[in-house]
Design a protein around this motif. Structure first.
Motif, PDB file in Angstrom:
ATOM      1  N   GLY A  17      25.926  79.533 -31.424  1.00 51.12           N
ATOM      2  CA  GLY A  17      26.994  79.061 -32.293  1.00 51.12           C
ATOM      3  C   GLY A  17      26.540  77.832 -33.062  1.00 51.12           C
ATOM      4  O   GLY A  17      25.817  76.991 -32.525  1.00 51.12           O
ATOM      5  N   VAL A  18      26.969  77.739 -34.312  1.00 52.98           N
ATOM      6  CA  VAL A  18      26.601  76.577 -35.115  1.00 52.98           C
ATOM      7  C   VAL A  18      27.842  76.027 -35.798  1.00 52.98           C
ATOM      8  O   VAL A  18      28.584  76.747 -36.467  1.00 52.98           O
ATOM      9  CB  VAL A  18      25.482  76.921 -36.136  1.00 52.98           C
ATOM     10  CG1 VAL A  18      25.844  78.137 -36.970  1.00 52.98           C
ATOM     11  CG2 VAL A  18      25.187  75.732 -37.039  1.00 52.98           C
ATOM     12  N   LYS A  19      28.084  74.736 -35.565  1.00 52.59           N
ATOM     13  CA  LYS A  19      29.214  74.027 -36.150  1.00 52.59           C
ATOM     14  C   LYS A  19      28.728  73.115 -37.267  1.00 52.59           C
ATOM     15  O   LYS A  19      27.590  72.637 -37.248  1.00 52.59           O
ATOM     16  CB  LYS A  19      29.936  73.194 -35.090  1.00 52.59           C
ATOM     17  CG  LYS A  19      30.661  74.056 -34.053  1.00 52.59           C
ATOM     18  CD  LYS A  19      31.325  73.196 -32.979  1.00 52.59           C
ATOM     19  CE  LYS A  19      32.383  72.279 -33.535  1.00 52.59           C
ATOM     20  NZ  LYS A  19      33.497  73.020 -34.181  1.00 52.59           N
ATOM     21  N   LEU A  20      29.623  72.854 -38.216  1.00 45.57           N
ATOM     22  CA  LEU A  20      29.237  72.094 -39.400  1.00 45.57           C
ATOM     23  C   LEU A  20      29.637  70.629 -39.341  1.00 45.57           C
ATOM     24  O   LEU A  20      29.490  69.907 -40.303  1.00 45.57           O
ATOM     25  CB  LEU A  20      29.844  72.741 -40.645  1.00 45.57           C
ATOM     26  CG  LEU A  20      29.218  74.093 -41.002  1.00 45.57           C
ATOM     27  CD1 LEU A  20      30.008  74.780 -42.092  1.00 45.57           C
ATOM     28  CD2 LEU A  20      27.776  73.907 -41.429  1.00 45.57           C
ATOM     29  N   GLN A  21      30.142  70.192 -38.219  1.00 46.10           N
ATOM     30  CA  GLN A  21      30.484  68.782 -38.085  1.00 46.10           C
ATOM     31  C   GLN A  21      30.780  68.491 -36.620  1.00 46.10           C
ATOM     32  O   GLN A  21      31.080  69.398 -35.847  1.00 46.10           O
ATOM     33  CB  GLN A  21      31.712  68.429 -38.927  1.00 46.10           C
ATOM     34  CG  GLN A  21      32.907  69.342 -38.686  1.00 46.10           C
ATOM     35  CD  GLN A  21      33.923  69.260 -39.787  1.00 46.10           C
ATOM     36  OE1 GLN A  21      34.078  68.222 -40.402  1.00 46.10           O
ATOM     37  NE2 GLN A  21      34.614  70.354 -40.050  1.00 46.10           N
ATOM     38  N   TYR A  22      30.649  67.232 -36.250  1.00 44.91           N
ATOM     39  CA  TYR A  22      31.022  66.844 -34.902  1.00 44.91           C
ATOM     40  C   TYR A  22      32.542  66.886 -34.769  1.00 44.91           C
ATOM     41  O   TYR A  22      33.278  66.566 -35.704  1.00 44.91           O
ATOM     42  CB  TYR A  22      30.520  65.437 -34.575  1.00 44.91           C
ATOM     43  CG  TYR A  22      29.030  65.345 -34.387  1.00 44.91           C
ATOM     44  CD1 TYR A  22      28.377  66.160 -33.465  1.00 44.91           C
ATOM     45  CD2 TYR A  22      28.267  64.459 -35.134  1.00 44.91           C
ATOM     46  CE1 TYR A  22      27.008  66.086 -33.286  1.00 44.91           C
ATOM     47  CE2 TYR A  22      26.895  64.370 -34.960  1.00 44.91           C
ATOM     48  CZ  TYR A  22      26.270  65.184 -34.037  1.00 44.91           C
ATOM     49  OH  TYR A  22      24.910  65.122 -33.867  1.00 44.91           O
ATOM     50  N   ASP A  23      33.008  67.297 -33.602  1.00 46.62           N
ATOM     51  CA  ASP A  23      34.452  67.353 -33.364  1.00 46.62           C
ATOM     52  C   ASP A  23      35.027  65.937 -33.301  1.00 46.62           C
ATOM     53  O   ASP A  23      34.586  65.114 -32.511  1.00 46.62           O
ATOM     54  CB  ASP A  23      34.748  68.086 -32.051  1.00 46.62           C
ATOM     55  CG  ASP A  23      34.328  69.544 -32.105  1.00 46.62           C
ATOM     56  OD1 ASP A  23      34.388  70.120 -33.196  1.00 46.62           O
ATOM     57  OD2 ASP A  23      33.943  70.086 -31.053  1.00 46.62           O
ATOM     58  N   GLN A  24      36.007  65.687 -34.151  1.00 49.08           N
ATOM     59  CA  GLN A  24      36.735  64.415 -34.138  1.00 49.08           C
ATOM     60  C   GLN A  24      38.177  64.727 -33.766  1.00 49.08           C
ATOM     61  O   GLN A  24      38.996  65.037 -34.620  1.00 49.08           O
ATOM     62  CB  GLN A  24      36.649  63.737 -35.511  1.00 49.08           C
ATOM     63  CG  GLN A  24      35.239  63.386 -35.950  1.00 49.08           C
ATOM     64  CD  GLN A  24      34.637  62.259 -35.114  1.00 49.08           C
ATOM     65  OE1 GLN A  24      35.358  61.454 -34.529  1.00 49.08           O
ATOM     66  NE2 GLN A  24      33.312  62.194 -35.068  1.00 49.08           N
ATOM     67  N   ARG A  25      38.477  64.666 -32.482  1.00 50.64           N
ATOM     68  CA  ARG A  25      39.765  65.162 -32.011  1.00 50.64           C
ATOM     69  C   ARG A  25      40.864  64.107 -32.010  1.00 50.64           C
ATOM     70  O   ARG A  25      42.034  64.451 -31.854  1.00 50.64           O
ATOM     71  CB  ARG A  25      39.608  65.756 -30.607  1.00 50.64           C
ATOM     72  CG  ARG A  25      38.678  66.946 -30.584  1.00 50.64           C
ATOM     73  CD  ARG A  25      38.600  67.596 -29.226  1.00 50.64           C
ATOM     74  NE  ARG A  25      39.879  68.152 -28.792  1.00 50.64           N
ATOM     75  CZ  ARG A  25      40.010  68.915 -27.718  1.00 50.64           C
ATOM     76  NH1 ARG A  25      38.950  69.216 -26.982  1.00 50.64           N
ATOM     77  NH2 ARG A  25      41.200  69.380 -27.379  1.00 50.64           N
ATOM     78  N   ARG A  26      40.498  62.857 -32.170  1.00 51.54           N
ATOM     79  CA  ARG A  26      41.540  61.825 -32.150  1.00 51.54           C
ATOM     80  C   ARG A  26      42.009  61.545 -33.571  1.00 51.54           C
ATOM     81  O   ARG A  26      41.217  61.257 -34.470  1.00 51.54           O
ATOM     82  CB  ARG A  26      41.017  60.545 -31.516  1.00 51.54           C
ATOM     83  CG  ARG A  26      42.087  59.475 -31.413  1.00 51.54           C
ATOM     84  CD  ARG A  26      41.620  58.235 -30.695  1.00 51.54           C
ATOM     85  NE  ARG A  26      42.674  57.241 -30.622  1.00 51.54           N
ATOM     86  CZ  ARG A  26      42.533  56.039 -30.073  1.00 51.54           C
ATOM     87  NH1 ARG A  26      41.370  55.697 -29.534  1.00 51.54           N
ATOM     88  NH2 ARG A  26      43.539  55.194 -30.040  1.00 51.54           N
ATOM     89  N   HIS A  27      43.322  61.610 -33.776  1.00 52.57           N
ATOM     90  CA  HIS A  27      43.918  61.356 -35.084  1.00 52.57           C
ATOM     91  C   HIS A  27      44.756  60.081 -35.029  1.00 52.57           C
ATOM     92  O   HIS A  27      45.469  59.839 -34.056  1.00 52.57           O
ATOM     93  CB  HIS A  27      44.807  62.524 -35.514  1.00 52.57           C
ATOM     94  CG  HIS A  27      44.051  63.762 -35.852  1.00 52.57           C
ATOM     95  ND1 HIS A  27      43.586  64.041 -37.114  1.00 52.57           N
ATOM     96  CD2 HIS A  27      43.656  64.810 -35.068  1.00 52.57           C
ATOM     97  CE1 HIS A  27      42.958  65.199 -37.117  1.00 52.57           C
ATOM     98  NE2 HIS A  27      42.983  65.679 -35.882  1.00 52.57           N
TER      99      HIS A  27
END
Length: 410
Positions: free
Chosen positions: A312-322
């Protein structure tokens, strides 16, 4: 030619040569040419999808090929190209790179002059007053058509490209994908001489918001088309990349009806008997990423240790805090939650996938900048290639199988 020079300057060919010398094992599916076969799932991300091309280029340069290929939005576009531009054993990324180098992405912004002015100003981070001024003329067509751009130019481009490769229908695409490599087998010698045994499959994720259905094309194409084998495969990708409000939704009319159709719909959880009006006459598709932007579960089998991994390849780091301070940030948080929650939940329940997924940091790029300078496109490609090589340098297939087996036992 410029990208080749940049690749050499980065030393990527040297790193790939070192990988080949080490004869690293990435899968238990091989062919007579020594290629190794994996499944691949790619995240959506608009123009950031150029990094996906760099990533798959690196994998193919290392002798990896793809059997199951899937994704949403930009990931669906690259999946279709990898499926269509040659049989499974052929290296596709150089051809994709040539196609993209000649492509005017801005032609896909096919709305009015007012639309282009607004989008250009937004992409260049114009001030609020300018955005307001340019936004007034586009409100009426946006409300009427539910999108700033018709999306027709994209569909025409992909249709022409597929036709140039001899693919006019889904049936043509299946024939292309089902041509199996010479001597396709497991490392233990078991022949994989049918498409089903080999795991040949395309999976394009779209969101049917009329019936709240996560749709995987072409698996569920018969829900929407009387003769799915005659459908132009570009339609599936057009459904998947319909970014809400940026592109008009894809409308599919004359949905198959009748008892057989209702039974088929019941298999995806839609009970026509309890719905007002039964099956819809028309459905509206928007970007598959609003339901599952990284559909990493597409090829997962809970009951076995796989003979090939699902990379799997993602295009950005997960930023889960809003940080929610007003209506705009609230909407952003809700939208991100909707498109990520299914994927986060799967990864939480299947922690072994952390060994299979690579995240490409693409901060600093505007994912909707279809007028992106050539220099930025090159940097995105190189970023994808770097992280693809980094993944190959560290992935441990035998170690992953042990983790997976332990997870199944527990």
């Amino acid at each position: 030619m410029e990208i080749d020079l940049l690749i050499r300057k980065e030393g990527l060919f040297d790193r790939l040569a070192e990988l080949k010398e080490k004869n690293r094992i990435y899968s238990d599916i091989i062919d007579d040419a020594g290629c190794q076969y994996v499944d691949l799932v790619m995240e959506g991300g608009g123009m950031l999808g150029i990094a996906l091309v760099g990533y798959t280029w690196a994998l193919e340069q290392a002798g990896i090929r793809f059997m199951g290929i899937g994704g949403a939005s930009a990931g669906a576009i690259n999946a279709m190209l990898l499926a269509a531009l040659g049989p499974p054993w052929v290296e596709k990324s150089p051809k994709v790179l040539n196609i993209l180098s000649e492509l005017d992405f801005y032609s896909f912004v096919d709305g009015t002059d007012n639309t282009r002015r607004f989008i250009d100003s937004w992409a260049r981070k114009a001030n609020a007053l300018k955005l307001f001024f340019y936004g007034i003329p586009i409100l009426s067509p946006l409300i009427r058509r539910l999108g700033l751009n018709p999306g027709k130019e994209f569909e025409k481009w992909l249709t022409r490209l597929l036709q140039s490769e001899g693919i006019y229908t889904l049936s043509d695409l299946r024939s292309r994908m089902n041509r199996l490599p010479q001597g396709l087998r497991t490392r233990e010698g078991e022949l994989l001489d049918t498409p089903k045994a080999a795991g040949s499959r395309l999976a394009v994720v779209a969101a049917d918001i009329t019936t709240e259905t996560k749709v995987v094309f072409p698996d569920l194409a018969d829900l929407y088309f009387e003769n799915p084998e005659r459908v132009n495969p570009a339609v599936f990708v057009r459904a998947s990349m319909s970014i809400p409000f940026f592109f008009e939704p894809l409308r599919v009319r004359d949905i198959p009806r009748g008892e057989a159709a209702e039974e088929r719909w019941a298999h995806v959880g839609y009970d026509a008997e309890i719905q007002s009006g039964g099956l819809p006459d028309e459905v509206i598709f928007v970007d598959g990423g609003i339901m599952s932007n990284f559909p990493i579960d597409l090829f997962h089998d809970y009951n076995t240790v796989p003979i090939a991994p699902t990379f799997g390849v993602k295009l950005q780091y997960d930023q889960r805090r809003h940080f929610i301070s007003g209506p705009v940030s609230l909407f952003t948080a809700m939208f991100d939650s909707a498109r990520h929650t299914l994927d986060y939940d799967f990864l939480f329940r299947n922690p072994d996938y952390k060994k299979l997924v690579k995240q490409i940091p693409c901060q600093g790029y505007n994912w909707l900048d279809f007028n992106m300078p050539e220099s930025e496109k090159n940097r995105l490609f190189l970023q994808g290639a770097r992280y693809g090589i980094e993944f190959l340098e560290t992935f441990d297939w035998e170690g992953y199988k042990k983790i997976r087996k332990k997870a199944m036992i527990s």
